[in-house]
Structures are given as structure tokens and as C-alpha cells.
Scaffold this active site. Structure first.
Site, short mmCIF file in Angstrom:
data_model
loop_
_atom_site.label_atom_id
_atom_site.label_comp_id
_atom_site.label_asym_id
_atom_site.label_seq_id
_atom_site.Cartn_x
_atom_site.Cartn_y
_atom_site.Cartn_z
CG ASP A 294 -1.83 0.94 1.43
OD1 ASP A 294 -3.05 1.11 0.67
OD2 ASP A 294 -1.26 2.37 1.77
CE1 TYR B 4 0.18 7.73 2.86
CE2 TYR B 4 0.51 5.50 2.11
CZ TYR B 4 -0.32 6.42 2.91
OH TYR B 4 -1.43 6.17 3.33
CE LYS C 184 -3.92 4.67 0.75
NZ LYS C 184 -2.55 4.15 0.78
CG HIS D 193 -5.00 9.54 0.64
ND1 HIS D 193 -3.63 9.48 0.33
CD2 HIS D 193 -5.12 9.07 1.80
CE1 HIS D 193 -2.92 9.17 1.36
NE2 HIS D 193 -3.90 8.72 2.30
CD GLN E 252 -5.66 2.06 2.87
OE1 GLN E 252 -4.78 3.15 3.47
NE2 GLN E 252 -5.25 1.38 1.90
#
Length: 253
Positions: free
Chosen positions: A51, A56, A86, A119, A187
Site C-alpha cells: 500500500d 507517502y 491513492k 485518499h 480504507q
């Protein structure tokens, strides 16, 4: 010895999704090589679901790790992996979705994702500083047009499935009211002390796979907390079952 990870089917009919994934969000941000090597080791011991997200800064290291795993013969083809990324809130406008996905694919050195998520159910002005966002930059998301662009990405084959992240029941209901392709996953944070029971029941009823992040509370991060790892009751239960607390917590979610 490689670990064996159970898989779950997704409504789209694509390949199954491994239940356990290696998350690549970290704070503070580790060096590129550290992230790449950690992912490569995870592939070596059997992880097949990874993921990531543009936020990130881990798409590049993940792409390098996948390429190296192929070179070393740890996997025969990219198809053995399930990779999720995302759409960041600065790209959460209909005309920016496809460019954002293509940018992620370039960073990952991949031709397609297995799952692409919105996201957050919010939008921000598309400025040059992707992560530093002030409150006055935030705007309501036009979920109908953004989701339509996500659907087009799936039709183009750039992602096998599409879904959402951090969406409440009301947000999902609004999305479903106009969606042609419903989301296969949502998520959200889930752990033994934050069980999200109503959201879990809703997603099950709608055929949406609920995916848990921070199942142990994301200890040591700016967004996480220590409640799960320091919970005496969970520690006692784990000990009684002959497990470590992380093992028990992972089984729970």
C-alpha cells in the site's frame, strides 16, 4: 520460509486481494534506500500486497523494489503482486485524476495498479507544495465528477479496481447515488479500540471491502497513538492466547 497470506475476492471480479498488506507510510520519512530495501525484504519473505500513495513519497522506492525483485527472481511477474495507491487531495478534481494516476505509475514503473483509492473525501487547491496544506486551501470535493474520472481510469486499464479511503457512511452513500462502478474498498483506521462497527456493517451490506490502516494505532507517527500497544486488557488477552499483542491485534482486524 515465506508466509502464507489469505486472500479476499473483490466485487470487480479481478484477482483476489491479500488480506495483509505492507503499508509504506512512515514518519519521519525514511531514506529512499531504507524503504526500498524493507519492501524488497518483505517480498522475499512472502508479502504480496503493498500500500502506497503519492503523499507517502514511497512510490519510487516501491517501484525500485519490484523491479529488483523481478531481476532477482523473487517473483516471476508483476502480476504476482497487489499494489494499491491513492489520489491525493490536491489532485481530487476531475481533470487531474488521470494525470495523477499516470504520474504514480511512472514513479512505480508499472503499467497498472490493482487498486486506486481517493485518499480523502476532500479537495485542496492544486499548488506546488503537495503536503503542506492550510485550512483556507481546503474545498468540498465534487465527488460525482472525480469518481467518474476514477471510473474512466479503470476502463482504460490503468487500474484494475477503484475505491475510497477515509469515507464515512454518508460520503459513500453520496458516491453510490451517481456511481456507475461502485467502489470495491474503503480504507479507514480500524483497530481493537476503534472498531468502526457501523461503517463495517454498512460496507458489508454494500459489498465494499473494509481495509484497516493503523491496526496497532500507528505508534510513533504524528497521526497515530499508543493506546493499542499500551492497553493492558489487550496485552492480557494476547498473553492468554500465546500471542504477542501485534499478532493478536492483526488477527482482530
Amino acid at each position: 520460509m515465506a508466509i502464507s497470506i489469505h486472500e479476499v475476492p473483490l466485487r470487480s471480479g479481478s484477482k483476489t486481494m491479500p488480506r495483509i498488506a505492507m503499508g509504506t507510510a512512515a514518519f519521519p520519512l525514511p531514506p529512499f534506500d531504507t524503504t526500498r530495501d524493507a519492501i524488497l525484504h518483505a517480498i522475499k519473505i512472502g508479502y504480496r500486497h503493498f500500500d502506497t500513495a503519492s503523499l507517502y513519497s514511497s512510490e519510487g522506492p516501491l517501484g525500485e523494489a519490484v523491479a529488483e525483485a523481478l531481476r532477482l527472481g523473487l517473483i516471476v511477474s508483476r502480476d504476482e503482486l497487489f499494489i494499491t495507491s491513492k489520489l491525493w487531495i490536491r489532485d481530487a478534481q476531475s481533470h487531474l485524476v488521470l494525470p495523477a494516476l499516470r504520474k504514480s505509475l511512472r514513479s512505480l514503473q508499472l503499467e497498472y495498479l490493482d487498486l486506486y483509492l481517493i485518499h480523502f473525501p476532500i479537495c485542496a487547491k492544486p499548488e506546488d507544495t503537495p503536503t503542506s496544506i492550510s485550512k483556507d486551501e481546503l474545498m468540498p470535493i465534487d465527488i460525482s465528477s472525480v469518481w467518474a474520472a476514477m471510473e474512466e481510469c479503470q476502463r482504460m486499464g490503468l487500474t484494475k479496481c477503484i475505491g475510497v479511503s477515509n469515507f464515512s457512511i454518508k460520503k459513500i452513500e453520496k458516491l453510490l447515488s451517481t456511481a456507475t462502478i461502485p467502489p470495491v474498498a474503503n480504507q479507514v483506521e480500524v483497530n481493537p479500540l476503534f472498531q468502526q462497527k457501523k461503517l463495517r456493517e454498512f460496507c458489508i451490506a454494500k459489498g465494499i471491502q473494509l481495509c484497516a490502516y493503523s491496526p496497532l494505532g500507528a505508534r510513533g507517527t504524528e497521526w497515530g497513538q499508543d493506546w493499542v500497544m499500551e492497553c493492558e486488557i489487550l496485552q492480557q488477552i494476547a498473553k492468554a492466547k500465546g500471542k504477542t499483542l501485534p499478532q493478536y491485534g492483526s488477527m482482530f482486524v
